[in-house]
Each structure stands twice: as C-alpha cells, then as structure tokens.
Design a protein around this motif. Structure first.
Motif, short mmCIF file in Angstrom:
data_model
loop_
_atom_site.label_atom_id
_atom_site.label_comp_id
_atom_site.label_asym_id
_atom_site.label_seq_id
_atom_site.Cartn_x
_atom_site.Cartn_y
_atom_site.Cartn_z
N ARG A 135 0.84 -1.19 0.00
CA ARG A 135 0.00 0.00 0.00
C ARG A 135 0.88 1.25 0.00
NH1 ARG A 135 -2.05 -3.60 3.79
NH2 ARG A 135 -4.18 -4.30 3.44
N PRO A 136 0.33 2.39 -0.48
CA PRO A 136 1.09 3.65 -0.39
C PRO A 136 1.44 3.94 1.06
CG PRO A 136 -0.81 3.91 -1.84
CD PRO A 136 -0.96 2.56 -1.16
N SER A 137 2.62 4.53 1.28
CA SER A 137 3.09 4.76 2.64
C SER A 137 2.43 5.95 3.31
CB SER A 137 4.62 4.97 2.63
OG SER A 137 4.93 6.12 1.86
N SER A 138 1.78 6.83 2.55
CA SER A 138 1.17 8.01 3.13
C SER A 138 0.01 8.45 2.27
CB SER A 138 2.18 9.14 3.25
OG SER A 138 2.56 9.60 1.96
N ALA A 139 -0.80 9.40 2.81
CA ALA A 139 -1.91 9.95 2.04
C ALA A 139 -1.39 10.63 0.78
CB ALA A 139 -2.69 10.94 2.90
N ALA A 140 -0.23 11.30 0.90
CA ALA A 140 0.35 11.98 -0.26
C ALA A 140 0.72 10.97 -1.34
CB ALA A 140 1.57 12.79 0.17
N ARG A 163 -8.91 1.32 -5.75
CA ARG A 163 -8.29 0.00 -5.58
C ARG A 163 -6.85 0.01 -6.04
NH1 ARG A 163 -7.61 -3.84 -9.17
NH2 ARG A 163 -9.04 -2.84 -10.63
N GLN A 164 -6.59 0.63 -7.19
CA GLN A 164 -5.23 0.63 -7.73
C GLN A 164 -4.28 1.49 -6.91
OE1 GLN A 164 -4.72 0.97 -12.05
NE2 GLN A 164 -6.94 0.73 -12.29
N ALA A 165 -4.80 2.59 -6.35
CA ALA A 165 -3.93 3.50 -5.58
C ALA A 165 -3.89 3.17 -4.10
CB ALA A 165 -4.41 4.94 -5.78
N GLY A 166 -4.75 2.25 -3.64
CA GLY A 166 -4.76 1.89 -2.22
C GLY A 166 -5.34 2.97 -1.34
N ILE A 167 -6.35 3.71 -1.84
CA ILE A 167 -6.98 4.79 -1.08
C ILE A 167 -8.49 4.56 -1.04
CG2 ILE A 167 -5.18 6.48 -1.64
CD1 ILE A 167 -6.99 7.55 -3.84
N SER A 168 -9.21 5.43 -0.32
CA SER A 168 -10.65 5.31 -0.25
C SER A 168 -11.30 5.90 -1.51
CB SER A 168 -11.18 6.06 0.98
OG SER A 168 -11.00 7.46 0.82
N VAL A 169 -12.54 5.50 -1.75
CA VAL A 169 -13.28 6.03 -2.90
C VAL A 169 -13.46 7.54 -2.76
CG1 VAL A 169 -15.50 6.00 -4.10
CG2 VAL A 169 -14.46 3.86 -3.35
N VAL A 210 5.44 7.85 -19.35
CA VAL A 210 4.91 6.98 -18.30
C VAL A 210 5.60 5.64 -18.30
CG1 VAL A 210 2.85 5.81 -17.46
CG2 VAL A 210 2.69 8.15 -18.31
N GLY A 211 5.97 5.14 -19.48
CA GLY A 211 6.60 3.82 -19.55
C GLY A 211 8.02 3.83 -19.03
N ALA A 212 8.64 5.03 -18.92
CA ALA A 212 10.04 5.09 -18.50
C ALA A 212 10.21 4.82 -17.02
CB ALA A 212 10.62 6.46 -18.84
N VAL A 213 9.20 5.15 -16.21
CA VAL A 213 9.27 4.94 -14.77
C VAL A 213 8.11 4.07 -14.35
CG1 VAL A 213 9.31 6.05 -12.52
CG2 VAL A 213 10.34 7.21 -14.48
N PRO A 214 8.37 2.87 -13.82
CA PRO A 214 7.28 1.98 -13.42
C PRO A 214 6.32 2.68 -12.48
CG PRO A 214 9.38 0.84 -13.29
CD PRO A 214 9.68 2.30 -13.53
N ASP A 215 5.03 2.64 -12.76
CA ASP A 215 4.03 3.35 -11.98
C ASP A 215 3.70 2.58 -10.70
OD1 ASP A 215 0.56 3.65 -12.02
OD2 ASP A 215 1.91 5.28 -11.50
N LEU A 216 3.72 3.29 -9.58
CA LEU A 216 3.46 2.67 -8.28
C LEU A 216 2.10 2.00 -8.24
CD1 LEU A 216 4.07 2.17 -5.26
CD2 LEU A 216 3.14 4.45 -4.81
N ALA A 217 1.08 2.72 -8.73
CA ALA A 217 -0.27 2.18 -8.69
C ALA A 217 -0.38 0.89 -9.50
CB ALA A 217 -1.26 3.22 -9.21
N ARG A 218 0.24 0.87 -10.67
CA ARG A 218 0.18 -0.33 -11.51
C ARG A 218 0.89 -1.50 -10.84
NH1 ARG A 218 -0.41 -2.72 -16.32
NH2 ARG A 218 1.31 -3.90 -17.21
N ARG A 219 2.04 -1.24 -10.23
CA ARG A 219 2.76 -2.31 -9.56
C ARG A 219 1.95 -2.89 -8.40
NH1 ARG A 219 8.43 0.25 -8.22
NH2 ARG A 219 7.28 2.18 -8.49
N ILE A 220 1.31 -1.99 -7.63
CA ILE A 220 0.49 -2.44 -6.52
C ILE A 220 -0.65 -3.31 -7.02
CG2 ILE A 220 -1.13 -1.67 -4.73
CD1 ILE A 220 0.65 0.75 -4.29
N THR A 221 -1.31 -2.87 -8.09
CA THR A 221 -2.44 -3.62 -8.64
C THR A 221 -2.02 -4.99 -9.15
OG1 THR A 221 -3.51 -1.55 -9.30
CG2 THR A 221 -4.30 -3.57 -10.35
N LEU A 222 -0.94 -5.04 -9.91
CA LEU A 222 -0.47 -6.31 -10.46
C LEU A 222 -0.09 -7.28 -9.35
CD1 LEU A 222 1.71 -5.02 -13.45
CD2 LEU A 222 -0.50 -6.19 -13.58
#
Length: 297
Positions: A135-140, A163-169, A210-222
């Motif tokens: 999960r993301p380490s902080s609200a930010a 769901r992908q970002a690990g935050i509330s709706v 976007v493809g140059a830096v792996p996206d945190l949200a995508r990694r979390i989802t996968l």
C-alpha cells in the motif's frame, strides 16, 4: 530483555517439564527461552531440549520479539521502543500497524518513532502489511498514485482508482475533482504536514514518459492480483515468486536509502553488480513474455 530472577526461581521450583527453547543455530544465541535456561541451571540440569532456527540474525531477532509477545514476560515500554526502532531500520517499508502488532506498541507510537528516526527518514513510496498487501506509505503517496491512474485512464471508475492506488473512494473522488479544476492532487495543507509530498509532486512533474518509470499504482495492482490468485499463493513455488516480487517492489527505494552510505571506492563495483542484475531481470521479463506469446499463438 532483562532476566527476571523471581520468575526464574518460580520456574525452577515448579515440577513442569520445560518445552524446548529456541536457539539460532549459526550464533548459538537463545531466541526464546532464556528464563528456562536459567531455571534449568538452578535445577542442576546439564541439558535442555532445543529447537533450532536456521534463518539469518535479523529474522532471529524478529522471531524473538514475536515469541515474547505471544507467551513471554512482557517487554518494558523502553524495550518495545528499542525493538520497534531496530525493525524500522531493517524493514522501513513495513507498515506501522504490522510493526505495532509485533512489538506490542500501538500504530500511532510506531509512527512517531518512525518520524523521529533518522534511519527511516528516507521513506519508500509503499509499505507492506502483515497481510502481504503493498500500500502507499502516506496519504500523499496514495493521492499521487491516484493522479497517475487518472492520467493514464481518465475514464476509470472511482472504485478502480481507489483500488489501484490503495486509497478510499472518497479520496479518489477528491483527487479527480482537483485535477479537473486544474489543482494539484495533494492539498496545500497535506503538503505542509508531509514533506515527502513535495518530492512526489516534483517527480510527477518531471515524468514525461509513463513507460520510463514503473508506476506505483500499476505495480500495486499487479502484485495484489497475483497475491489473490489461488494457483500462485497456494503453491510453494508461487509463494516464493510472491516473496521475490515483494522484495523487488521495495528494493529500488531501499537502494536509494543505502546508496549514500556506500564508500566511494566501492560504488563502481556496486553499480556494476546492480546493472548486471537489472540486465538479468530484463532478460527474464522478455523470456516470460515470449513464452506467453508463443502459448497464445
């Protein structure tokens, strides 16, 4: 942990047979059962039943803390704080709640120790809970991840973004509204309270490919999808794959923390090793995709 001599005396005078103590085989250090050792000595015993532990020293320490919390004498608050600090130094990506469950402190106290710790000042963008979820380490960090999801898929539902970002709706809705109004995804107040949010925003502003830096949200989802897959999590090899991926997810941020501590004369060698490892991982990724494409074809 300090020895409670009164507890040792009570154990020695009892007629119970002691369960095996737990010993780290590599160092011969007692992980769990020091009071039983002392009590056996008072009974003039020369031997005691032992269960061996073959992991590394750090895991032995974690096991000692867990064992004590389950059935040992309560650690003092100072001992629990010291244990928390040591765990934060070795596992900065573990969540406050997971460390709190292990040491007997509450999550708020763990968070305060984390903020005061210079060792943990360079925090990763993600944390790993006791359930294995990343999960993301902080609200930010969560808001920043949500902004990336929205930029990549503007039509994504609020539930998918959350769901992908690990935050509330609700937070996902607020991020979408802020972006639609031309505002930053992280409110000014949150930026003041969380200094790391500034670097998150700066990193997002610099990201043109976007493809140059792996996206945190995508990694979390996968990773979360793999973790829920019974064919993976219920097999020994699958659990090993999840463990390796979990380690890989946190390794980049960990290397950022460690890099400044490497002596100048050793940095070139470390860089060569990391480059070779990266090449190996890229090769493995290509091979996995090749196999998938051949099966699909």
């Amino acid at each position: 942990m300090k020895i409670d001599h009164e507890h040792v005396r009570v154990l020695a005078e009892s007629e119970v047979e002691f369960p095996p103590i737990l010993v780290h085989r590599a160092t011969m250090r007692v992980v769990d059962g020091m009071h039983r050792v002392r009590a056996a000595m008072l009974r003039s015993r020369h031997t005691i039943a032992v269960q061996w532990f073959d992991g590394d020293e750090q895991r032995a320490f974690l096991l000692a803390v867990e064992s004590n919390m389950r059935h040992g004498l309560p650690l003092s608050r100072e001992e629990r704080k010291n244990a928390t600090l040591r765990i934060l130094r070795s596992h900065p990506d573990w969540s406050d709640r997971s460390i709190a469950e292990m040491t007997g402190l509450n999550a708020k106290s763990v968070g305060e120790i984390r903020r005061r710790s210079t060792e943990a000042s360079s925090e990763s963008l993600a944390r790993i809970g006791r359930d294995g979820r990343v999960r993301p380490s902080s609200a930010a960090a969560g808001r920043s991840a949500a902004a990336e999801v929205i930029k990549q898929n503007p039509t994504a539902s609020l539930r998918d973004i959350a769901r992908q970002a690990g935050i509330s709706v609700g937070t996902a809705r607020d991020v979408r509204q802020r972006l639609a109004n031309g505002q930053e995804p992280i409110p000014a107040k949150a930026r003041k309270e969380d200094p790391a949010s500034s670097s998150l925003m700066a990193a997002g502003a610099k990201r043109t490919d976007v493809g140059a830096v792996p996206d945190l949200a995508r990694r979390i989802t996968l990773f979360d999808g793999l973790r829920r897959d019974p064919s993976i999590r219920l097999s020994e090899s699958g659990r090993l794959v999840l463990h390796q991926l979990r380690t890989q997810l946190r390794s980049t941020e960990e290397w950022k923390r460690l890099a400044p501590t490497i002596p100048m004369h050793g940095r070139s060698a470390v860089a060569d090793i990391l480059s070779a490892c990266a090449d190996d991982l890229i090769g493995m990724a290509r091979e996995l995709r090749r196999i998938e494409e051949s099966l699909a074809g």
